[in-house]
Design a protein around this motif. Structure first.
Motif, PDB file in Angstrom:
ATOM      1  N   LEU A 100       0.950  -1.276  -0.056  1.00  0.00           N
ATOM      2  CA  LEU A 100      -0.260   0.077   0.015  1.00  0.00           C
ATOM      3  C   LEU A 100       0.990   1.471  -0.111  1.00  0.00           C
ATOM      4  CD1 LEU A 100      -2.705  -0.787   2.453  1.00  0.00           C
ATOM      5  CD2 LEU A 100      -3.026  -0.817  -0.030  1.00  0.00           C
ATOM      6  N   VAL A 101       2.135   1.271   0.577  1.00  0.00           N
ATOM      7  CA  VAL A 101       2.896   2.256   0.853  1.00  0.00           C
ATOM      8  C   VAL A 101       3.835   2.276  -0.193  1.00  0.00           C
ATOM      9  CG1 VAL A 101       4.612   3.559   2.145  1.00  0.00           C
ATOM     10  CG2 VAL A 101       2.791   2.197   3.169  1.00  0.00           C
ATOM     11  N   PHE A 102       4.772   1.108  -0.590  1.00  0.00           N
ATOM     12  CA  PHE A 102       5.685   1.118  -1.858  1.00  0.00           C
ATOM     13  C   PHE A 102       5.246   0.428  -3.057  1.00  0.00           C
ATOM     14  CE2 PHE A 102       7.621   0.889   2.608  1.00  0.00           C
ATOM     15  CZ  PHE A 102       8.706   1.974   2.365  1.00  0.00           C
ATOM     16  N   SER A 103       5.972   0.758  -4.121  1.00  0.00           N
ATOM     17  CA  SER A 103       5.574   0.164  -5.074  1.00  0.00           C
ATOM     18  C   SER A 103       6.830  -0.686  -5.852  1.00  0.00           C
ATOM     19  CB  SER A 103       5.365   1.265  -6.492  1.00  0.00           C
ATOM     20  OG  SER A 103       6.700   1.948  -6.614  1.00  0.00           O
ATOM     21  N   ASP A 104       6.411  -1.598  -6.671  1.00  0.00           N
ATOM     22  CA  ASP A 104       7.475  -2.532  -7.302  1.00  0.00           C
ATOM     23  C   ASP A 104       8.062  -3.536  -6.100  1.00  0.00           C
ATOM     24  OD1 ASP A 104       7.132  -1.453  -9.921  1.00  0.00           O
ATOM     25  OD2 ASP A 104       8.352   0.087  -9.379  1.00  0.00           O
ATOM     26  N   VAL A 105       7.209  -4.061  -5.288  1.00  0.00           N
ATOM     27  CA  VAL A 105       7.830  -4.681  -4.030  1.00  0.00           C
ATOM     28  C   VAL A 105       8.503  -5.960  -4.749  1.00  0.00           C
ATOM     29  CG1 VAL A 105       7.391  -5.785  -1.875  1.00  0.00           C
ATOM     30  CG2 VAL A 105       6.626  -3.639  -2.457  1.00  0.00           C
ATOM     31  N   ALA A 106       9.571  -6.326  -4.516  1.00  0.00           N
ATOM     32  CA  ALA A 106      10.067  -7.762  -4.956  1.00  0.00           C
ATOM     33  C   ALA A 106      10.680  -8.534  -3.720  1.00  0.00           C
ATOM     34  CB  ALA A 106      10.997  -7.458  -6.057  1.00  0.00           C
ATOM     35  N   ILE A 107      10.228  -9.619  -3.560  1.00  0.00           N
ATOM     36  CA  ILE A 107      10.846 -10.281  -2.570  1.00  0.00           C
ATOM     37  C   ILE A 107      12.410 -10.888  -3.036  1.00  0.00           C
ATOM     38  CG2 ILE A 107      10.690 -12.513  -1.045  1.00  0.00           C
ATOM     39  CD1 ILE A 107       8.736 -10.020  -0.335  1.00  0.00           C
ATOM     40  N   VAL A 108      13.448 -10.812  -2.363  1.00  0.00           N
ATOM     41  CA  VAL A 108      14.678 -11.210  -2.735  1.00  0.00           C
ATOM     42  C   VAL A 108      14.951 -12.484  -1.906  1.00  0.00           C
ATOM     43  CG1 VAL A 108      17.172 -10.636  -2.902  1.00  0.00           C
ATOM     44  CG2 VAL A 108      15.717  -9.014  -3.021  1.00  0.00           C
ATOM     45  N   PHE A 132      12.697   6.625  -5.411  1.00  0.00           N
ATOM     46  CA  PHE A 132      13.780   6.281  -4.481  1.00  0.00           C
ATOM     47  C   PHE A 132      13.389   4.826  -4.406  1.00  0.00           C
ATOM     48  CE2 PHE A 132      13.368  10.764  -3.413  1.00  0.00           C
ATOM     49  CZ  PHE A 132      14.552  11.245  -3.741  1.00  0.00           C
ATOM     50  N   SER A 133      14.520   4.215  -4.525  1.00  0.00           N
ATOM     51  CA  SER A 133      14.800   2.857  -4.341  1.00  0.00           C
ATOM     52  C   SER A 133      15.469   2.439  -2.906  1.00  0.00           C
ATOM     53  CB  SER A 133      15.472   1.908  -5.527  1.00  0.00           C
ATOM     54  OG  SER A 133      15.128   2.223  -6.738  1.00  0.00           O
ATOM     55  N   TYR A 134      14.757   1.236  -2.428  1.00  0.00           N
ATOM     56  CA  TYR A 134      15.285   0.959  -1.064  1.00  0.00           C
ATOM     57  C   TYR A 134      15.188  -0.829  -1.154  1.00  0.00           C
ATOM     58  CZ  TYR A 134      14.220   5.569   0.344  1.00  0.00           C
ATOM     59  OH  TYR A 134      14.260   6.983   0.381  1.00  0.00           O
ATOM     60  N   LYS A 135      16.195  -1.180  -0.131  1.00  0.00           N
ATOM     61  CA  LYS A 135      16.248  -2.580   0.170  1.00  0.00           C
ATOM     62  C   LYS A 135      16.056  -2.684   1.555  1.00  0.00           C
ATOM     63  CE  LYS A 135      19.101  -6.423  -0.884  1.00  0.00           C
ATOM     64  NZ  LYS A 135      20.402  -7.261  -1.707  1.00  0.00           N
ATOM     65  N   PHE A 136      15.249  -3.696   1.748  1.00  0.00           N
ATOM     66  CA  PHE A 136      14.921  -3.944   3.408  1.00  0.00           C
ATOM     67  C   PHE A 136      15.285  -5.485   3.806  1.00  0.00           C
ATOM     68  CE2 PHE A 136      12.128  -0.750   1.553  1.00  0.00           C
ATOM     69  CZ  PHE A 136      11.975   0.106   2.516  1.00  0.00           C
ATOM     70  N   MET A 137      15.379  -5.342   5.173  1.00  0.00           N
ATOM     71  CA  MET A 137      15.426  -6.613   5.813  1.00  0.00           C
ATOM     72  C   MET A 137      14.698  -6.938   6.870  1.00  0.00           C
ATOM     73  SD  MET A 137      18.708  -8.866   7.431  1.00  0.00           S
ATOM     74  CE  MET A 137      18.507  -8.594   9.089  1.00  0.00           C
ATOM     75  N   GLN A 138      13.608  -7.655   7.121  1.00  0.00           N
ATOM     76  CA  GLN A 138      12.743  -7.683   7.953  1.00  0.00           C
ATOM     77  C   GLN A 138      12.883  -8.844   8.909  1.00  0.00           C
ATOM     78  OE1 GLN A 138       8.803  -6.018   6.730  1.00  0.00           O
ATOM     79  NE2 GLN A 138       9.407  -4.253   8.174  1.00  0.00           N
ATOM     80  N   THR A 139      12.990  -9.053  10.116  1.00  0.00           N
ATOM     81  CA  THR A 139      13.030 -10.195  10.736  1.00  0.00           C
ATOM     82  C   THR A 139      11.760 -10.180  11.717  1.00  0.00           C
ATOM     83  OG1 THR A 139      15.265 -10.776  10.612  1.00  0.00           O
ATOM     84  CG2 THR A 139      14.380 -11.746  12.434  1.00  0.00           C
ATOM     85  N   ALA A 140      10.836 -11.121  11.724  1.00  0.00           N
ATOM     86  CA  ALA A 140       9.671 -11.246  12.721  1.00  0.00           C
ATOM     87  C   ALA A 140       9.596 -12.490  13.313  1.00  0.00           C
ATOM     88  CB  ALA A 140       8.546 -11.110  11.658  1.00  0.00           C
ATOM     89  N   VAL A 141       9.249 -12.152  14.798  1.00  0.00           N
ATOM     90  CA  VAL A 141       9.144 -13.471  15.489  1.00  0.00           C
ATOM     91  C   VAL A 141       7.826 -13.097  16.499  1.00  0.00           C
ATOM     92  CG1 VAL A 141      11.701 -14.166  15.673  1.00  0.00           C
ATOM     93  CG2 VAL A 141      10.592 -12.675  17.343  1.00  0.00           C
ATOM     94  N   ILE A 142       7.258 -14.255  16.845  1.00  0.00           N
ATOM     95  CA  ILE A 142       6.127 -14.031  17.551  1.00  0.00           C
ATOM     96  C   ILE A 142       6.345 -14.882  18.781  1.00  0.00           C
ATOM     97  CG2 ILE A 142       3.833 -14.561  17.850  1.00  0.00           C
ATOM     98  CD1 ILE A 142       3.484 -14.141  14.885  1.00  0.00           C
ATOM     99  N   LYS A 143       6.063 -14.140  20.061  1.00  0.00           N
ATOM    100  CA  LYS A 143       6.449 -14.657  21.173  1.00  0.00           C
ATOM    101  C   LYS A 143       5.316 -14.053  22.229  1.00  0.00           C
ATOM    102  CE  LYS A 143       9.616 -14.518  25.592  1.00  0.00           C
ATOM    103  NZ  LYS A 143      10.449 -14.175  25.971  1.00  0.00           N
ATOM    104  N   ASN A 144       4.613 -15.121  22.789  1.00  0.00           N
ATOM    105  CA  ASN A 144       3.137 -14.826  23.728  1.00  0.00           C
ATOM    106  C   ASN A 144       2.288 -13.636  23.283  1.00  0.00           C
ATOM    107  OD1 ASN A 144       4.576 -16.237  25.730  1.00  0.00           O
ATOM    108  ND2 ASN A 144       5.808 -14.672  26.492  1.00  0.00           N
ATOM    109  N   ALA A 145       1.856 -14.057  21.788  1.00  0.00           N
ATOM    110  CA  ALA A 145       0.928 -13.126  21.062  1.00  0.00           C
ATOM    111  C   ALA A 145       1.420 -11.939  20.983  1.00  0.00           C
ATOM    112  CB  ALA A 145      -0.431 -13.171  21.684  1.00  0.00           C
ATOM    113  N   THR A 146       2.809 -11.432  20.685  1.00  0.00           N
ATOM    114  CA  THR A 146       3.467 -10.317  20.634  1.00  0.00           C
ATOM    115  C   THR A 146       4.355 -10.746  19.325  1.00  0.00           C
ATOM    116  OG1 THR A 146       3.138  -9.434  22.658  1.00  0.00           O
ATOM    117  CG2 THR A 146       4.723  -8.611  21.295  1.00  0.00           C
ATOM    118  N   VAL A 147       4.063  -9.749  18.405  1.00  0.00           N
ATOM    119  CA  VAL A 147       5.011  -9.895  16.896  1.00  0.00           C
ATOM    120  C   VAL A 147       6.156  -8.862  17.406  1.00  0.00           C
ATOM    121  CG1 VAL A 147       3.902  -8.227  15.597  1.00  0.00           C
ATOM    122  CG2 VAL A 147       5.391  -9.935  14.684  1.00  0.00           C
TER     123      VAL A 147
END
Length: 176
Positions: A100-108, A132-147
């Motif tokens: 919704l925010v970014f265009s051309d999202v491509a999973i690497v 503008f082009s960006y590269k992201f790394m997101q690490t997600a974990v879930i513990k006790n119903a909290t992301v």
């Protein structure tokens, strides 16, 4: 009798000194060469190398590298409405919001990950915001119903130059 008291006092004093000397530093103190980037009220402890500038201008715990290279990191935590949500289900919702925010999202890449012993996933992707082009790394974990979401963002050309620091940040991230 006095000699025995003195010996006992010396033994007690020696034991006290040894116990003080063996006291462990605060287990949540930043490692040497690192600084704390999270508020004490947060659900986590987040540390960044001293070369990074801690940024308190947003609700997330975060830091950026420099004025000339604004590569940034942040950690956010929030409760999930459904306590049985998996990381994959959460990612599907997150990806929809990213698009919704970014265009051309491509999973690497998408890889299994652990943060402080908690299973999760790391997603690397590229995206554009306007011209503008960006590269992201997101690490997600879930513990006790909290992301818990760690995000590293950079320009594509600077991304790899900080990856060692970023991996260290993930290694030192402590979930309460």
């Amino acid at each position: 009798m006095k000699l025995q008291r003195r010996i006992i006092l010396l033994i007690v004093a020696a034991l006290f000194a040894v116990s003080l000397a063996s006291c462990k530093k605060d287990e949540y103190e930043a490692p040497a060469g690192w600084t704390t980037a999270s508020d004490e009220k947060a659900d986590f402890y987040f540390y960044v190398p001293d070369e990074w500038t801690v940024d308190y201008s947003t609700a997330a715990a975060g830091a950026y590298f420099s004025e000339s290279d604004p590569s940034s990191v942040s950690v956010m935590a929030w409760g999930l409405e459904h306590t049985d949500t998996t990381v994959d289900e959460w990612w599907d919702l997150n990806k929809d919001e990213i698009e919704l925010v970014f265009s051309d999202v491509a999973i690497v890449s998408e890889e299994n990950a652990t943060v402080n012993g908690v299973f999760g996933k790391t997603y690397v992707y590229t995206a554009n915001l306007g011209e503008f082009s960006y590269k992201f790394m997101q690490t997600a974990v879930i513990k006790n119903a909290t992301v818990y979401l760690f995000t590293y963002s950079s320009t594509p050309e600077n991304f790899d130059s900080h990856i060692e620091d970023v991996e260290g940040m993930l290694d030192f991230l402590i979930l309460k």
